[in-house]
Design an enzyme around this catalytic site. Structure first.
Site, PDB file in Angstrom:
ATOM      1  N   ARG A  78       1.362  -0.998  -0.206  1.00  0.00           N
ATOM      2  CA  ARG A  78      -0.013   0.183  -0.148  1.00  0.00           C
ATOM      3  C   ARG A  78       0.563   1.188   0.071  1.00  0.00           C
ATOM      4  O   ARG A  78       1.734   1.031   0.916  1.00  0.00           O
ATOM      5  CB  ARG A  78      -0.405   0.066   1.000  1.00  0.00           C
ATOM      6  CG  ARG A  78      -2.015  -0.671   1.335  1.00  0.00           C
ATOM      7  CD  ARG A  78      -3.394  -0.169  -0.162  1.00  0.00           C
ATOM      8  NE  ARG A  78      -3.751  -1.383   0.169  1.00  0.00           N
ATOM      9  CZ  ARG A  78      -4.145  -2.382  -0.471  1.00  0.00           C
ATOM     10  NH1 ARG A  78      -3.463  -2.558  -0.934  1.00  0.00           N
ATOM     11  NH2 ARG A  78      -5.969  -3.033  -0.497  1.00  0.00           N
ATOM     12  N   GLU A 123      -4.438   7.461  -5.152  1.00  0.00           N
ATOM     13  CA  GLU A 123      -5.007   6.721  -6.485  1.00  0.00           C
ATOM     14  C   GLU A 123      -6.245   7.032  -6.774  1.00  0.00           C
ATOM     15  O   GLU A 123      -6.827   7.010  -5.884  1.00  0.00           O
ATOM     16  CB  GLU A 123      -4.219   5.495  -5.606  1.00  0.00           C
ATOM     17  CG  GLU A 123      -3.273   4.307  -5.100  1.00  0.00           C
ATOM     18  CD  GLU A 123      -2.907   3.544  -5.440  1.00  0.00           C
ATOM     19  OE1 GLU A 123      -4.255   2.025  -5.793  1.00  0.00           O
ATOM     20  OE2 GLU A 123      -2.347   2.318  -5.129  1.00  0.00           O
ATOM     21  N   HIS A 139      -1.314  -0.462  -9.497  1.00  0.00           N
ATOM     22  CA  HIS A 139      -2.151  -0.781  -8.880  1.00  0.00           C
ATOM     23  C   HIS A 139      -3.097  -2.158  -9.135  1.00  0.00           C
ATOM     24  O   HIS A 139      -4.219  -2.737  -9.378  1.00  0.00           O
ATOM     25  CB  HIS A 139      -3.565  -0.149  -7.504  1.00  0.00           C
ATOM     26  CG  HIS A 139      -3.338  -0.612  -7.079  1.00  0.00           C
ATOM     27  ND1 HIS A 139      -3.776  -0.070  -5.197  1.00  0.00           N
ATOM     28  CD2 HIS A 139      -3.730  -2.170  -6.317  1.00  0.00           C
ATOM     29  CE1 HIS A 139      -3.815  -1.093  -4.279  1.00  0.00           C
ATOM     30  NE2 HIS A 139      -3.826  -1.836  -5.223  1.00  0.00           N
TER      31      HIS A 139
HETATM   32  P1  NAP Z   1      -1.734 -11.274   4.545  1.00  0.00           P
HETATM   33  O1  NAP Z   1      -1.169 -12.815   4.328  1.00  0.00           O
HETATM   34  O2  NAP Z   1      -2.480 -11.188   6.387  1.00  0.00           O
HETATM   35  O3  NAP Z   1       0.481 -11.198   5.168  1.00  0.00           O
HETATM   36  C1  NAP Z   1       0.716 -10.184   5.839  1.00  0.00           C
HETATM   37  C2  NAP Z   1       1.976 -10.258   6.046  1.00  0.00           C
HETATM   38  O4  NAP Z   1       2.202  -8.717   7.066  1.00  0.00           O
HETATM   39  C3  NAP Z   1       1.186 -11.371   7.779  1.00  0.00           C
HETATM   40  O5  NAP Z   1       2.839 -12.069   7.731  1.00  0.00           O
HETATM   41  C4  NAP Z   1       1.536 -10.296   8.251  1.00  0.00           C
HETATM   42  O6  NAP Z   1       2.607 -10.737   9.835  1.00  0.00           O
HETATM   43  C5  NAP Z   1       2.984  -9.401   8.542  1.00  0.00           C
HETATM   44  N1  NAP Z   1       2.581  -7.434   9.014  1.00  0.00           N
HETATM   45  C6  NAP Z   1       1.422  -7.299   9.286  1.00  0.00           C
HETATM   46  N2  NAP Z   1       1.960  -5.634  10.479  1.00  0.00           N
HETATM   47  C7  NAP Z   1       3.762  -6.219  10.269  1.00  0.00           C
HETATM   48  C8  NAP Z   1       4.402  -5.104  10.935  1.00  0.00           C
HETATM   49  N3  NAP Z   1       3.966  -3.944  11.879  1.00  0.00           N
HETATM   50  N4  NAP Z   1       5.600  -5.520  10.874  1.00  0.00           N
HETATM   51  C9  NAP Z   1       5.906  -6.858  10.652  1.00  0.00           C
HETATM   52  N5  NAP Z   1       5.056  -7.439   9.593  1.00  0.00           N
HETATM   53  C10 NAP Z   1       3.905  -6.844   9.941  1.00  0.00           C
HETATM   54  O7  NAP Z   1      -1.662 -10.091   4.079  1.00  0.00           O
HETATM   55  P2  NAP Z   1      -1.610 -11.026   1.661  1.00  0.00           P
HETATM   56  O8  NAP Z   1      -2.432 -11.764   1.071  1.00  0.00           O
HETATM   57  O9  NAP Z   1      -0.726 -12.268   1.633  1.00  0.00           O
HETATM   58  O10 NAP Z   1      -1.061  -9.448   1.543  1.00  0.00           O
HETATM   59  C11 NAP Z   1      -0.559  -8.217   2.379  1.00  0.00           C
HETATM   60  C12 NAP Z   1      -1.211  -7.017   2.012  1.00  0.00           C
HETATM   61  O11 NAP Z   1      -0.596  -7.048   0.015  1.00  0.00           O
HETATM   62  C13 NAP Z   1      -2.755  -6.620   1.690  1.00  0.00           C
HETATM   63  O12 NAP Z   1      -2.435  -5.996   2.885  1.00  0.00           O
HETATM   64  C14 NAP Z   1      -2.692  -6.066   0.279  1.00  0.00           C
HETATM   65  O13 NAP Z   1      -2.473  -3.885   1.144  1.00  0.00           O
HETATM   66  C15 NAP Z   1      -1.155  -6.072  -0.588  1.00  0.00           C
HETATM   67  N6  NAP Z   1      -1.721  -6.694  -1.516  1.00  0.00           N
HETATM   68  C16 NAP Z   1      -2.106  -5.548  -2.409  1.00  0.00           C
HETATM   69  C17 NAP Z   1      -1.605  -5.977  -4.175  1.00  0.00           C
HETATM   70  C18 NAP Z   1      -1.606  -5.146  -5.701  1.00  0.00           C
HETATM   71  O14 NAP Z   1      -2.761  -4.858  -6.159  1.00  0.00           O
HETATM   72  N7  NAP Z   1      -0.570  -4.589  -5.336  1.00  0.00           N
HETATM   73  C19 NAP Z   1      -2.600  -7.088  -4.103  1.00  0.00           C
HETATM   74  C20 NAP Z   1      -2.700  -7.897  -2.975  1.00  0.00           C
HETATM   75  C21 NAP Z   1      -2.328  -7.118  -1.221  1.00  0.00           C
HETATM   76  P3  NAP Z   1       1.721 -11.690  11.172  1.00  0.00           P
HETATM   77  O15 NAP Z   1       1.929 -13.151  10.360  1.00  0.00           O
HETATM   78  O16 NAP Z   1       1.667 -11.765  12.605  1.00  0.00           O
HETATM   79  O17 NAP Z   1      -0.225 -11.707  11.258  1.00  0.00           O
HETATM   80  C1  GLV Z   2      -5.437  -5.159  -3.941  1.00  0.00           C
HETATM   81  O1  GLV Z   2      -4.693  -4.111  -3.205  1.00  0.00           O
HETATM   82  C2  GLV Z   2      -5.581  -6.481  -2.577  1.00  0.00           C
HETATM   83  O2  GLV Z   2      -5.461  -5.797  -1.250  1.00  0.00           O
HETATM   84  O3  GLV Z   2      -6.232  -6.576  -3.052  1.00  0.00           O
END
Ligand code: NAP
Ligand code: GLV
Length: 319
Positions: free
Chosen positions: A237, A266, A285
């Site tokens: 983000r 955005e 994005h």
């Molecule tokens: P996820 O499985 O929840 O992974 C997020 C990770 O971040 C978790 O392992 C979490 O730790 C860790 N985390 C949270 N707060 C933290 C902190 N303060 N310091 C260090 N680590 C921390 O989520 P995901 O499915 O991988 O997605 C991650 C993020 O990517 C989403 O929230 C979204 O914002 C972004 N995203 C972007 C796109 C795009 O189109 N660009 C697409 C999809 C997702 P824990 O293991 O302790 O919970």
């Molecule tokens: C994309 O940014 C998502 O959070 O799915």
């Protein structure tokens, strides 16, 4: 009949199964987004809102909608929604985790490769007619194979990126709120404190959610710790990196390059100074934007909304 507001025009085949069961109000455009005021007014009498990441659903909006039962967000991240306010008012929030993991990891790796090898910069120059000679150091980039990758936020997508990195013979460091001992053992990833990861990595990928703890996680101090040859990739983000500090670090060559799929604002305003720098690769994005994945995400929203009104527990309930 319960009413659903869908805040962007979605494909007919996606919305069709809902039409027999709900009254649907769908925004007319898949391009022009609703303003906050339009959202507030359109949502006035609905029981469900199917939101996009760009729709801000704050406390004031939630409190103005007494009939609201569910907000179903198209995306895994839900920082656009005040989930505490939703919880307090008994409004269910759902998201779309998992189905987008591999697609987003592919895009993350594409952006890493493009930034490392200056792909969009070179393509832009070629199309503009600037390719006049072939000299040995022209468009030279950074090697990805064998380099050290530091992943901040080792969740679903972080792990999927790390698995791809192993195919490039990369040394993978990670920093996460909680240690992933199993992944360390299975794939050979190494846990690092944040500062150590920043100092040692050639490529740094951000994959945490945007929360009060991660807002501004990468600022001037953190950029100063990075190698002059390092590249930072943000697919998580905007707001996790301080854009002003990033601009300064890139402009003064304190770090080598950045790849950004996400921004503080955005769609990106065209006067965002990051757009003027050749060592920034930018994308609008599109992390999860493959046809199959987007359809799978929308199917999750449909199922979540249906479940709520059938008094079932929706999968992927956030609160
Ligand atoms: P996820 O499985 O929840 O992974 C997020 C990770 O971040 C978790 O392992 C979490 O730790 C860790 N985390 C949270 N707060 C933290 C902190 N303060 N310091 C260090 N680590 C921390 O989520 P995901 O499915 O991988 O997605 C991650 C993020 O990517 C989403 O929230 C979204 O914002 C972004 N995203 C972007 C796109 C795009 O189109 N660009 C697409 C999809 C997702 P824990 O293991 O302790 O919970
Ligand atoms: C994309 O940014 C998502 O959070 O799915």
């Amino acid at each position: 009949m319960n009413k659903i507001l869908i805040t962007r025009k979605l494909p007919d085949e996606v919305v069709k199964p809902l039409k027999d069961k709900f009254e649907i109000k769908m925004w007319h455009s898949d391009d022009v987004q609703m303003t906050y005021e339009e959202l507030k007014s359109e949502a006035k009498d609905v029981q469900a809102i199917w939101t996009m990441l760009s729709d801000k659903v704050d406390r004031a909006l939630i409190e103005s909608l007494p009939n609201l039962k569910v907000i179903s967000n198209l995306g895994v991240g839900y920082n656009n929604i005040d989930v505490e306010a939703a919880k307090e008012h008994g409004v269910i929030v759902t998201n779309t985790p998992g189905v987008l993991t591999e697609t987003t990891a592919d895009l993350t790796f594409s952006l890493l490769l493009a930034s490392a090898r200056r792909i969009t910069e070179a393509e832009r120059d070629l199309r503009a007619g600037f390719w006049k000679s072939r000299s040995p150091m022209q468009y030279t980039g950074m090697d990805v194979f064998g380099a050290t990758l530091g992943i901040i936020g080792m969740g679903r997508i972080g792990e999927a990126v790390a698995r791809r990195a192993k195919g490039f013979d990369m040394n993978v460091l990670y920093h996460n709120r909680t240690r992933k001992i199993e992944a360390e053992k299975e794939f050979g990833f190494t846990y690092a404190e944040l500062d150590a990861l920043l100092q040692e990595s050639d490529f740094i990928v951000l994959l945490t959610p945007l929360t009060p703890e991660t807002k501004g996680l990468i600022g001037e101090r953190e950029l100063d710790l990075m190698k002059e040859t390092a590249t930072i990739i943000n697919v998580a983000r905007g707001g996790i990196i301080d854009e002003k500090a990033l601009y300064d670090a890139l402009k003064t060559n304190k770090i080598w390059a950045a790849g950004l799929d996400v921004f503080e604002t955005e769609p990106v305003p065209m006067d965002n100074p990051l757009l003027t720098l050749p060592n920034v690769t930018v994308l609008p994005h599109i992390g999860s934007a493959s046809v199959r994945t987007r359809l799978a995400m929308m199917q999750m929203n449909v199922e979540a909304i249906e479940a709520v009104f059938e008094n079932k527990e929706p999968e992927n309930r956030v609160v």
